[in-house]
Design a protein around this motif. Structure first.
Motif: not given
Length: 345
Positions: A142, A193-194, A205-207, A221, A321
């Motif tokens: 990240y 996801s954030d 943001t995908t994680g 990330s 994320t």
């Protein structure tokens, strides 16, 4: 290539050989080759056959491969980039820096600054080199991904973020990715996801983290390409990303004859996204979502995937994320199998 070896259609660098219950895998990267198998005699025989056609040298058990050190532990292997991290600290002038327990701050928000960094080439060089660390250090994914978003015009504040990451690296030089024998070949993945986490463009943001048995084998990330209108949409996009990765992993295992045959389990901490995967009806709130995100529904309908809900507390991809407090960060880092080298290593 030695007769009997077959080229993998899923990974062009991989070749495999099968003889009854014996399997040998050969991974090629330019002039670096690593071979492994479950039959020592067969591996030796194949090495001799290869040496008759190519000029090769057997270096024995792998010590370093592409700059990654393999350290044997009591219950498996630990992949370490300790030397690379030390060299990176030297190149950035941070050898004697004070260590930190996390690579990102939970209080300082990354916003555009009016003061450009005086040496943008150095910023790009150090951040570019840091990307290679994420091969064995998912806990850095990240932070490094966030730094890469400012390559075009780094500021003084962005360089301070680089130094924070390097201070965390300084305190975790002896950490690496732990791989242990696992009787299970089931695939399970955590997706998170954030939502609207970027204060600049409000993209999410995908994680995700993909496990084969008890071993972490893939992670990501990455900032999403479009703005999500809801947390459900952001989580659904993250599920689509991990679905693509799991599909590739399943394809590779099937090709090698190592797939268990059972469905992969995807864990998501958003109930709306899990319902959306199972419901083929297009709701008004998701009509604008690109069609290619909906292929995860087909995977669920065909029985290839099972999407389950997991509480945010148990969401392992949370570390990929957003910035986290040190206690939470350390707990999730352990669950990603990032462990310390044994004292004798």
């Amino acid at each position: 290539m030695t007769p009997g070896f077959r080229s993998s259609k899923t990974d062009v660098s991989l070749f495999y050989y099968t003889a009854e219950q014996s399997r040998v895998f050969l991974l090629v990267y330019v002039d670096d080759i690593i071979m492994m198998g479950n039959n020592d005699d067969l591996v030796t025989t194949l090495l001799k056959q290869l040496s008759t056609a190519f000029k090769i040298r057997d270096l024995g058990s792998p010590g370093f491969f592409l700059g990654i050190e393999t350290v044997r532990t009591g219950d498996g292997l630990l992949l370490s980039q300790r030397r690379y991290m030390t060299d990176l600290l030297g190149r950035s002038g941070m050898v004697d820096c004070k260590p930190l327990t996390t690579p990102t701050s939970v209080t300082k928000v990354v916003t555009p600054s009016d003061t450009p960094y005086e040496n943008p080439t150095q910023y790009r060089r150090i951040v570019g080199a840091s990307q290679y660390l994420t091969i064995t250090r998912p806990d850095l994914a990240y932070a490094v991904n966030r730094l890469c978003q400012f390559m075009h015009s780094p500021t003084v504040d962005h360089w301070n973020l680089v130094k924070r990451v390097l201070r965390y690296v300084k305190g975790t030089l002896d950490y690496g990715l732990q791989l242990t024998p696992s009787s299970s070949t089931t695939i399970h993945a955590y997706s998170d996801s954030d939502w609207a986490g970027c204060p600049i463009d409000r993209k999410s943001t995908t994680g995700f983290a993909v496990y084969l048995g008890s071993n972490l084998i893939s992670w990501l990330s990455k900032k999403q390409r479009t703005v999500a209108r809801s947390s459900t949409e952001a989580e659904y996009k993250a599920l689509a990303d991990v679905s693509a990765e799991v599909t590739w992993v399943v394809s590779l295992l099937q090709e090698l004859g190592l797939h268990s045959g059972g469905p992969a389990t995807l864990w998501c901490d958003n109930l709306g996204a899990t319902y959306l995967c199972a419901n083929p009806v297009f709701h008004a709130r998701t009509k604008h979502v690109e069609i290619y995100y909906h292929f995860v529904r087909d995977k669920v309908a065909s029985g290839d995937f099972v999407v389950n809900y997991v509480s945010t507390t148990d969401q392992l991809a949370d570390i990929l994320t957003k910035p986290l407090p040190s206690t939470r960060f350390a707990a999730l880092r352990d669950k990603l199998n990032v462990a310390m080298l044994p004292p004798c290593a």
